[in-house]
Scaffold this motif. Structure first.
Motif, mmCIF file in Angstrom:
data_model
loop_
_atom_site.group_PDB
_atom_site.id
_atom_site.type_symbol
_atom_site.label_atom_id
_atom_site.label_comp_id
_atom_site.label_asym_id
_atom_site.label_seq_id
_atom_site.Cartn_x
_atom_site.Cartn_y
_atom_site.Cartn_z
ATOM 1 N N SER A 369 0.808 -1.129 0.143
ATOM 2 C CA SER A 369 -0.013 -0.157 -0.105
ATOM 3 C C SER A 369 0.709 1.269 -0.068
ATOM 4 O O SER A 369 0.604 2.193 -0.856
ATOM 5 C CB SER A 369 -0.914 0.006 1.182
ATOM 6 N N LEU A 370 1.915 1.145 0.744
ATOM 7 C CA LEU A 370 2.782 2.710 0.904
ATOM 8 C C LEU A 370 3.556 2.550 -0.482
ATOM 9 O O LEU A 370 3.499 3.911 -0.911
ATOM 10 C CB LEU A 370 3.640 2.260 2.012
ATOM 11 N N ILE A 371 4.168 1.497 -0.986
ATOM 12 C CA ILE A 371 4.691 1.853 -2.215
ATOM 13 C C ILE A 371 3.846 2.252 -3.268
ATOM 14 O O ILE A 371 4.281 2.941 -4.305
ATOM 15 C CB ILE A 371 5.568 0.284 -2.382
ATOM 16 N N SER A 372 2.565 1.652 -3.669
ATOM 17 C CA SER A 372 1.944 1.742 -4.751
ATOM 18 C C SER A 372 1.105 3.203 -4.513
ATOM 19 O O SER A 372 0.828 4.075 -5.420
ATOM 20 C CB SER A 372 0.733 0.955 -4.707
ATOM 21 N N ARG A 373 0.828 3.801 -3.245
ATOM 22 C CA ARG A 373 0.119 4.881 -3.179
ATOM 23 C C ARG A 373 0.944 6.015 -2.745
ATOM 24 O O ARG A 373 0.571 7.138 -3.070
ATOM 25 C CB ARG A 373 -0.992 4.789 -1.979
ATOM 26 N N ILE A 374 2.140 5.805 -2.382
ATOM 27 C CA ILE A 374 3.058 7.123 -2.037
ATOM 28 C C ILE A 374 4.427 6.717 -2.748
ATOM 29 O O ILE A 374 5.482 6.595 -1.978
ATOM 30 C CB ILE A 374 3.146 7.281 -0.591
ATOM 31 N N PRO A 375 4.401 6.581 -3.930
ATOM 32 C CA PRO A 375 5.650 6.292 -4.764
ATOM 33 C C PRO A 375 6.912 7.174 -4.440
ATOM 34 O O PRO A 375 7.973 6.545 -4.503
ATOM 35 C CB PRO A 375 5.056 6.401 -6.256
ATOM 36 N N ALA A 376 6.552 8.309 -4.045
ATOM 37 C CA ALA A 376 7.799 9.314 -3.693
ATOM 38 C C ALA A 376 8.136 9.352 -2.222
ATOM 39 O O ALA A 376 8.731 10.218 -1.944
ATOM 40 C CB ALA A 376 7.626 10.704 -4.347
ATOM 41 N N LEU A 377 7.796 8.396 -1.673
ATOM 42 C CA LEU A 377 8.088 8.230 -0.103
ATOM 43 C C LEU A 377 9.784 8.435 0.135
ATOM 44 O O LEU A 377 10.342 7.832 -0.702
ATOM 45 C CB LEU A 377 7.859 7.144 0.367
ATOM 46 N N ARG A 378 9.940 9.306 0.965
ATOM 47 C CA ARG A 378 11.414 9.532 1.245
ATOM 48 C C ARG A 378 11.707 10.014 2.827
ATOM 49 O O ARG A 378 10.545 10.205 3.469
ATOM 50 C CB ARG A 378 12.150 10.817 0.407
ATOM 51 N N PHE A 379 12.779 10.087 3.124
ATOM 52 C CA PHE A 379 13.107 10.426 4.610
ATOM 53 C C PHE A 379 12.827 12.128 4.500
ATOM 54 O O PHE A 379 13.273 12.620 3.975
ATOM 55 C CB PHE A 379 14.790 10.395 5.163
ATOM 56 N N ALA A 380 12.144 12.650 5.709
ATOM 57 C CA ALA A 380 11.865 13.889 5.918
ATOM 58 C C ALA A 380 13.172 14.570 6.526
ATOM 59 O O ALA A 380 13.138 15.879 6.689
ATOM 60 C CB ALA A 380 10.745 14.039 6.620
ATOM 61 N N VAL A 381 14.231 13.982 7.054
ATOM 62 C CA VAL A 381 15.484 14.212 7.745
ATOM 63 C C VAL A 381 16.474 13.664 7.061
ATOM 64 O O VAL A 381 16.284 12.508 6.738
ATOM 65 C CB VAL A 381 15.210 14.313 9.197
#
Length: 404
Positions: A369-381
């Protein structure tokens, strides 16, 4: 290899070797394993124990009836925590008692039933992601997703009010600490959780339910297959194990994928790899910081050329077993295409985790779910600013700030 008698004692090393600060593992585990040695360590409490690190030795300690868990009950055995374990929970049982309790649980935790929870798991995951997206970045994946997902699922499965989750989250965190809280706080947390579940069980006796607690109560009251102590202890074990392991596994898996962007990209390209990826991440990420549970030999047994005498304790380190080059090609690499993956992060043999399929369903759903729905996921810090909790038995992120 010739066997040696433990009378030819080797000097015991202080254990744990060092505090795990991230997901790194002390090299002494691999050194012992690759040298074909059985380690000798001195625990903080209870004295010295042998330490098994190879896949073959760890598997043998899991399944060989000559290594007993119940023989350690109520005894001052080598251990990392000060309290002496005196409650007959399923993790400290041997056959036939262990077999009897496990049979009851596996009827309720069948793979079919766990698979039937997949749509509900997806619904919960999507709801949590919706809230994250609506709130906007940055988000703390632990607080906003990794912790609530398995909590909601185990609460619904057991029949525990979800609104009480903060209570048992606190109790569980305290019970699984290793120095983070004073011992009296740890003991009080265990008593509070025991009392809480005892009260829920009393309610089930007044009004029958179809949840897991209800089925366990029926096994206790109608068929007399559980003692009252076993019933409550079983519920405590399921509640804690049902979310603590999965929550940390989800957080640590996302952290690992973000620190290995080529592996994240591989999953983004082919989501069908998710099931194999989950098992590979379970293999490569340490499930516990230390070898905290010991077994006692009830007969002389040979491990890695050393005779473990009856009455001596053995601890196991599953991480080093999971990266044993005798079992795995390129064991220190993350490979989502392994033809087989007999990792022991969720136990082995008769002591394989009863909720293993639920762990897999939740992790597969979470990562997919995370990979498909938020493909641009990255560390915020910057990654060095991400901290892991200290003084815990399991590797746990303090927070996982993410952006997209």
């Amino acid at each position: 290899m010739s066997t040696t008698d433990p009378g030819e004692t080797r000097k015991a090393c202080p254990y744990p070797f060092a505090e795990m600060r991230r997901l790194e593992v002390h090299p002494e585990y691999n050194r012992l394993r690759d040298a074909g040695e059985l380690g000798r360590v001195r625990m903080p409490y209870g004295g010295e124990t042998w330490l098994a690190t190879s896949w073959e030795d760890v598997a043998k300690v899991f399944v060989d009836p000559r290594f007993s868990r119940s023989a350690t009950l109520g005894k001052d055995v080598p251990r990392v925590l000060p309290a002496i374990q005196d409650q007959p929970v399923i993790m400290l049982m041997d056959p036939p008692e262990h077999t009897r309790l496990r049979r009851l649980a596996t009827k309720a935790l069948t793979s079919r039933r766990m698979e039937a929870l997949r749509p509900r798991t997806q619904e919960v995951a999507d709801g949590l992601i919706d809230k994250m997206l609506a709130k906007g970045a940055p988000a703390d994946l632990m607080e906003d997703f990794a912790l609530p997902l398995p909590i909601i699922m185990i609460c619904e499965l057991l029949g525990v009010p979800v609104e009480d989750q903060n209570k048992f989250r606190t109790w569980s965190d305290q019970m699984l600490s290793n120095g983070a809280y004073p011992q009296d706080v740890v003991m009080a947390a265990g008593q509070s959780l025991y009392l809480y579940l005892s009260e829920l069980i009393a309610e089930r006796r007044k009004q029958d339910t179809n949840d897991l607690l209800g089925s366990l109560v029926r096994a206790r009251d109608k068929d007399d297959r559980l003692s009252e102590t076993e019933l409550v202890g079983f519920a405590v074990t399921l509640l804690i194990a049902g979310y603590e392991t999965t929550a940390n596994a989800i957080g640590n898996s996302v952290y690992t994928l973000l620190t290995h962007p080529e592996k994240l990209a591989e999953l983004q390209k082919d989501l069908s790899l998710i099931p194999k990826a989950v098992d590979e991440l379970l293999r490569i990420i340490p499930i516990a910081k230390q070898a905290s549970w010991v077994r006692m030999a009830v007969e002389d047994v040979e491990l890695s050329g050393t005779i473990v005498k009856a009455g001596e304790a053995v601890a196991i380190q599953t991480y080093s077993a999971n990266t044993d080059p005798k079992v795995y090609d390129h064991p220190d690499e993350i490979d989502f295409h392994r033809p087989s993956n007999p990792h022991m992060s969720l136990g082995h043999g008769a002591h394989h985790c009863m909720g293993a399929q639920l762990v897999r369903v939740e992790m597969q759903t979470a990562l997919g779910s995370l990979i498909s729905r938020i493909p641009a996921l990255r560390f915020a810090v910057p990654e060095p600013q991400i901290n892991f909790l200290r003084g815990r038995l399991v590797p746990s992120l303090e927070a996982l700030p993410l952006a997209w």
